[in-house]
Design an enzyme around this catalytic site. Structure first.
Site, mmCIF file in Angstrom:
data_model
loop_
_atom_site.group_PDB
_atom_site.id
_atom_site.type_symbol
_atom_site.label_atom_id
_atom_site.label_comp_id
_atom_site.label_asym_id
_atom_site.label_seq_id
_atom_site.Cartn_x
_atom_site.Cartn_y
_atom_site.Cartn_z
ATOM 1 N N THR A 202 -0.511 -0.920 8.974
ATOM 2 C CA THR A 202 -0.790 0.328 7.895
ATOM 3 C C THR A 202 0.395 0.724 7.092
ATOM 4 O O THR A 202 0.413 1.766 6.451
ATOM 5 C CB THR A 202 -1.183 1.527 8.882
ATOM 6 O OG1 THR A 202 -0.324 1.879 9.686
ATOM 7 C CG2 THR A 202 -2.457 1.204 9.556
ATOM 8 N N LYS A 203 1.697 0.096 7.241
ATOM 9 C CA LYS A 203 2.722 0.600 6.981
ATOM 10 C C LYS A 203 2.854 0.028 5.358
ATOM 11 O O LYS A 203 2.139 -0.605 4.906
ATOM 12 C CB LYS A 203 4.039 0.252 7.522
ATOM 13 C CG LYS A 203 4.207 0.730 8.807
ATOM 14 C CD LYS A 203 4.103 2.223 8.991
ATOM 15 C CE LYS A 203 4.082 2.862 10.312
ATOM 16 N NZ LYS A 203 3.153 2.792 11.304
ATOM 17 N N GLY A 204 3.953 0.682 4.582
ATOM 18 C CA GLY A 204 4.138 0.016 3.283
ATOM 19 C C GLY A 204 4.312 -1.200 2.901
ATOM 20 O O GLY A 204 3.613 -1.730 1.897
#
Length: 397
Positions: A202-204
């Site tokens: 879910t990270k950048g």
């Protein structure tokens, strides 16, 4: 009532391009799938991106935080200070050593550890004798501060570093939400003694599971490199022949070339990801800022917000709808949400083991009762964005 979406919209999804898939496929075809040339490439390119000379890829940000604390020699006789609003990993790594986690409250606007909440915690929970800072509760030596950049908004690192210097403490930044964030014209990744990034799904940017440690301490970086792979003094990729030596009781925290291949392409695409998230956040702010009882997130006045998350707070007395009802109504419309975060002191393990009291964290408690994270990710279509805006406008009207 609005017609529900036909498909469920999660609050976050990774954006995986065909270029990234091909890069991973090339690694799979190469026969070298564990830590090797792609990990080295990813480390070098990530270091160039954030401006760090020492970068160490690992299989999770949790592993990175653990290795940073191990490098500074944290023991059962020690303690470390972190934020009450964070994912459990930030606090649990302190517990790995039998050390004491000490929690700060957060500010009511951005829900961060601030110089003020940090000093208040030191004043109320710690004792300073002019040389050492210790815990009033256990007498343990406090060795480090772990500030947490939340949702993409950055902590006041300049002031936190000054406090750390005053009390002879290391600073280990939890930057799981802070890529590619900038604080006072300097990228996150170059402020503290260590910075730890997450590449979770879910990270950048993502490597599936993975993380990166940056530091300006070469001797600590060298130790972390050994400890991430069983304490062996040579990486398999660089080992001349079959001989190696185990010089420490290390861990199995290395990143694979499969993951690094994905990271190399994600890094190249990261600016586009950030631009799209920023665009969505600005549209949300323009729409939701009109409603009373809704606190929308602000731009980072001290730098560049990464817009990892879009968190709002709902005041049910003014907005006429509570957070929990809002979440359920959005779910009925096939729109996902999340909560960042359940405060550390609310979890049974920390209550039982460390006896944290809610009364010590009024701002964190207020946040917990009101906040919700709405969908925000680079792959959202204009239609996805409109669905969220229309549903929220109906529910808040």
């Amino acid at each position: 009532m609005l017609t529900s979406r036909k498909t469920f919209l999660p609050f976050a999804l990774p954006s995986i391009s065909e270029d990234a898939i091909e890069e991973v496929a090339q690694v799979l075809r190469s026969g070298w799938v564990t830590s090797g040339p792609k990990v080295k490439q990813f480390e070098m390119e990530f270091g160039d991106f954030v401006g760090s000379k020492e970068t160490i890829a690992v299989n999770s940000a949790t592993a990175g935080l653990h290795l940073a604390l191990e490098a500074i020699g944290l023991t059962t006789n020690d303690a470390a200070i972190t934020s009450s609003i964070t994912f459990t990993a930030t606090a649990e790594v302190i517990c790995y050593f039998g050390a004491e986690p000490i929690l700060t409250d957060v500010d009511p606007i951005h829900n961060l550890m601030t110089p003020q909440t940090l000093e208040a915690t030191i004043s109320s929970k710690c004792k300073w004798n002019g040389k050492e800072l210790t815990s009033k509760k256990t007498g343990k030596l406090i060795k480090a501060i772990l500030p947490v950049h939340l949702a993409g908004y950055t902590c006041d690192m300049e002031a936190i570093l000054q406090i750390a210097k005053k009390y002879n403490l290391y600073v280990i930044e939890d930057a799981a939400h802070a890529f590619p964030a900038v604080h006072k014209n300097k990228m996150i990744g170059t402020w503290g003694d260590f910075t730890v990034f997450s590449f979770y799904a879910t990270k950048g940017i993502t490597t599936g599971e993975g993380g990166m440690i940056t530091t300006h301490h070469k001797e600590y970086a060298d130790r972390i490199r050994r400890m991430r792979l069983h304490g062996i003094n040579r990486d398999a990729f660089n080992r001349p022949g079959w001989y190696y030596e185990v010089v420490d009781a290390g861990y199995k925290y290395n990143m694979t070339d499969i993951a690094a291949a994905l990271g190399v392409v994600q890094l190249k695409e990261s600016h586009g990801f950030w631009e799209r998230r920023t665009e969505i956040a600005k549209h949300y702010n323009a729409e939701f800022g009109r409603f009373k009882g809704v606190k929308i997130p602000k731009e980072d006045e001290n730098g560049i917000h990464s817009w990892h998350l879009y968190r709002i707070e709902i005041d049910p007395k003014v907005a006429k709808i509570g957070r929990d009802t809002l979440v359920e109504e959005l779910k009925e419309r096939n729109i996902g949400t999340s909560l960042h975060f359940i405060p550390i002191f609310e979890h049974p393990f920390y209550k039982k083991t460390h006896g944290f009291q809610r009364k010590d964290y009024p701002n964190a408690c207020s946040m917990y009762d009101r906040t919700v994270s709405l969908p925000l990710f680079a792959g959202m279509t204009k239609s996805d964005e409109k669905d969220v805006i229309d549903a929220m406008k109906e529910l808040l009207a």
